[in-house]
Design an enzyme around this catalytic site. Structure first.
Site, mmCIF file in Angstrom:
data_model
loop_
_atom_site.group_PDB
_atom_site.id
_atom_site.type_symbol
_atom_site.label_atom_id
_atom_site.label_comp_id
_atom_site.label_asym_id
_atom_site.label_seq_id
_atom_site.Cartn_x
_atom_site.Cartn_y
_atom_site.Cartn_z
ATOM 1 N N TYR A 67 0.839 -1.205 0.000
ATOM 2 C CA TYR A 67 0.000 0.000 0.000
ATOM 3 C C TYR A 67 0.873 1.254 0.000
ATOM 4 O O TYR A 67 1.815 1.388 0.780
ATOM 5 C CB TYR A 67 -0.908 0.011 1.234
ATOM 6 C CG TYR A 67 -1.674 1.305 1.405
ATOM 7 C CD1 TYR A 67 -2.781 1.587 0.601
ATOM 8 C CD2 TYR A 67 -1.283 2.257 2.342
ATOM 9 C CE1 TYR A 67 -3.475 2.777 0.734
ATOM 10 C CE2 TYR A 67 -1.961 3.445 2.483
ATOM 11 C CZ TYR A 67 -3.065 3.701 1.682
ATOM 12 O OH TYR A 67 -3.740 4.884 1.801
ATOM 13 N N ARG A 115 -9.918 27.350 50.192
ATOM 14 C CA ARG A 115 -9.639 26.224 51.085
ATOM 15 C C ARG A 115 -9.408 24.905 50.334
ATOM 16 O O ARG A 115 -8.683 24.033 50.816
ATOM 17 C CB ARG A 115 -10.815 26.063 52.060
ATOM 18 C CG ARG A 115 -10.726 24.872 52.974
ATOM 19 C CD ARG A 115 -11.638 24.967 54.189
ATOM 20 N NE ARG A 115 -12.956 25.456 53.919
ATOM 21 C CZ ARG A 115 -14.083 24.728 53.978
ATOM 22 N NH1 ARG A 115 -14.011 23.436 54.262
ATOM 23 N NH2 ARG A 115 -15.256 25.270 53.762
ATOM 24 N N GLY A 132 -6.028 5.383 0.184
ATOM 25 C CA GLY A 132 -7.376 5.390 0.742
ATOM 26 C C GLY A 132 -8.272 4.424 0.005
ATOM 27 O O GLY A 132 -7.892 3.276 -0.281
ATOM 28 N N ASN A 172 1.448 10.449 6.742
ATOM 29 C CA ASN A 172 0.709 9.448 7.499
ATOM 30 C C ASN A 172 1.161 9.457 8.945
ATOM 31 O O ASN A 172 2.164 8.859 9.292
ATOM 32 C CB ASN A 172 1.009 8.056 6.912
ATOM 33 C CG ASN A 172 -0.222 7.381 6.370
ATOM 34 O OD1 ASN A 172 -1.317 7.920 6.441
ATOM 35 N ND2 ASN A 172 -0.038 6.206 5.819
ATOM 36 N N HIS A 189 -3.193 17.121 -1.348
ATOM 37 C CA HIS A 189 -3.654 17.202 0.041
ATOM 38 C C HIS A 189 -3.137 18.444 0.781
ATOM 39 O O HIS A 189 -3.495 18.654 1.942
ATOM 40 C CB HIS A 189 -3.241 15.945 0.799
ATOM 41 C CG HIS A 189 -4.103 14.759 0.486
ATOM 42 N ND1 HIS A 189 -4.161 14.202 -0.774
ATOM 43 C CD2 HIS A 189 -4.951 14.031 1.260
ATOM 44 C CE1 HIS A 189 -5.002 13.181 -0.753
ATOM 45 N NE2 HIS A 189 -5.500 13.057 0.461
#
Length: 511
Positions: free
Chosen positions: A50, A291, A57, A192, A80
């Protein structure tokens, strides 16, 4: 010069990002990188891997011709690099670059060594890619934001250089730098991963720890100037709770107040006296915002420590897909790029930061309201009541900003929206979470700045400069250096901004 070998800690980020220490890549990293690259090049020759010889994708079903493999990487980067919105501050981008450099140094991505060489050169020369806030869903990591980083590494896009935005090509020519060698999967390997959300997240944790220390300082000072009883900070009381954070906060406050002449011992004022009254004029116990500080800030500290550990684990992990394993002579496909770890931790961080801003706002309100503190004029007004307004105006700012933090604290972690043709059917929104947390932290510094000015004005009114603790006196002097004593009304926003800038850029132990 810090030598990087694939393992980074918070201290390393601080030195490189905040102190601009240069870095040097250990020779073992280059050996690891070259072994990984050579193995992947050989391994992928007759196999389907891949992102090496497939599309990306949902288009991974398409085989890529050998002649188009390099073009595939360039296409991915350029297509992208699509971020929009506000520009991410260069400091946070530099942290993201460092995070990405580190994960690639582990040798699980099969990148060419030129990636490591150029990224380290950009960090050392403070050449920072232009990256936008909008675009990442944090599933295949920070694809869009990291595409802008990759765009610079191939010699395109824009960078911040000597505080100016310039074209990458121009800056590379000035600095005699060459773009990376795209040989196998450099585009995908750079994009990635979770490095932008993690880099922003680590800077967020550093800033939050600084903020927490200032909030502890302010909380100590308020207890002091209103002459609170000190047993709620005692070792004995806080030791009965098992939480490390609570014990540590109480310890820090005791240390802060150790030389104060104002805090009171319960045994001296109440235990040894039993006046014949039915109603005590003075409070037997303080309001919760004074407090219960160890119980409120203790969980903040414990949560911050855990978040820091998770982020350091992430930055020292392989967050890519697929993962190259030279030892096993194999390539594994999976989802290490998914950002859920960081997204969840950022949501936790903004929750505890918002709680700190709420505590500061309530303490501020206590000082401003004479019906609560019984010792200060309304709004710590050092002028003429009715004619002058003191700190009245800036309380609106503190309240408004705190309210914004409360709204921003809604989680991103559960706001998954499927996209990418439903390939990314559950996403982290980690970068959004980190950026919103950044905004919450900046808001909280604003509220604390207003509180600090008010504390100093209160000390002026009470004339207790010679009775406050050494640490409170240092804070008083630092604020007085930035903000004048004012009895007449003055324009406040420049002074709030000055104090905010000061506390965002200084540790409270060097005030």
């Amino acid at each position: 010069m810090l030598k990087l070998n694939g393992t980074l800690g918070i201290e390393d980020f601080y030195k490189i990002i905040f102190e601009n220490n240069p870095i040097e890549i250990d020779n073992t990293v280059f050996e690891t990188i070259e072994n990984s690259f050579n193995f992947l090049k050989m391994f992928s020759e007759n196999k389907t891997i891949y992102g090496v010889n497939t599309g990306f994708g949902p288009m991974a079903q398409y085989k890529i011709d050998d002649t188009d493999r390099i073009k595939l990487q360039y296409n991915l980067i350029r297509s992208h690099a699509s971020g929009t919105g506000n520009i991410i501050d260069p400091m946070y981008v530099k942290a993201a670059m460092l995070a990405r450099l580190n994960t690639l140094s582990l040798g699980h991505s099969g990148v060419h060594k030129s990636v490591i060489e150029l990224m380290s050169a950009l960090i050392n020369r403070d050449i920072i890619p232009l990256i936008y806030e909008h675009g990442g869903v944090g599933a295949s990591g920070d694809l869009v934001q990291l595409a802008h980083l990759a765009l610079v590494l191939i010699g395109e896009g824009e960078v911040f250089y000597k505080n100016e935005l310039k074209s990458t090509k121009e800056v590379f020519e000035i600095e005699n730098l060459k773009p990376i060698t795209v040989a196998l999967r450099e585009g995908l390997a750079l994009m990635n991963g979770t490095s932008v959300m993690t880099g922003i997240g680590i800077v967020n944790t550093i800033n939050t720890r600084r903020l927490l220390n200032w909030v502890i300082l302010c909380s100590s000072a308020i207890n002091e100037i209103v002459q609170a009883y000190d047993d709620h900070l005692s070792f004995e009381l806080n030791q009965t709770k098992k939480h490390k954070g609570q014990r540590e906060v109480a310890k820090q406050m005791r240390t802060h107040l150790s030389d104060s002449k104002l805090t009171r011992k319960r045994e001296e004022f109440l235990y040894n006296k039993n006046p014949e009254v039915t109603i005590f004029e003075e409070k037997v116990q303080e309001y919760y915002s004074l407090r219960c500080v160890p119980q409120v800030l203790g969980p903040v500290l414990d949560t911050l420590n855990n978040i820091e550990n998770i982020l350091i684990e992430e930055v020292n992990s392989a967050n890519d897909n697929p993962i190259v394993n030279v030892e096993k002579q194999h390539v594994y496909h999976g989802g290490n790029f998914h950002g859920d770890y960081v997204s969840l931790e950022m949501d936790k961080l903004k929750l505890v930061v918002t709680k700190m801003s709420m505590l500061a706002e309530r303490q501020l309100n206590y000082l401003l309201n004479p019906s609560l503190n019984n010792i200060l004029p309304a709004f710590v007004n050092l002028g003429k009541l009715g004619l002058n307004f003191g700190m009245q105006g800036v309380q609106f700012t503190a309240t408004s900003t705190t309210a914004e933090n409360q709204m921003l604290s809604n989680p991103m972690y559960v706001h998954s929206i499927p996209n990418n043709n439903d390939n990314q059917d559950i996403v982290s929104m980690g970068t959004n979470a980190a950026l919103i947390t950044k905004k919450v932290i900046e808001n909280a510094f604003e509220v604390v700045a207003i509180e600090m000015i008010t504390i100093v004005q209160a000390i002026e009114y009470l004339q207790t400069q010679d009775k406050i603790s050494t640490k409170t006196k240092k804070m008083y002097d630092a604020v007085r250096h930035l903000v004048p004593i004012f009895t007449e009304d003055i324009v406040m926003y420049p002074y709030v901004n000055k104090v905010k800038d000061f506390i965002m850029n200084h540790e409270n132990n060097i005030v």
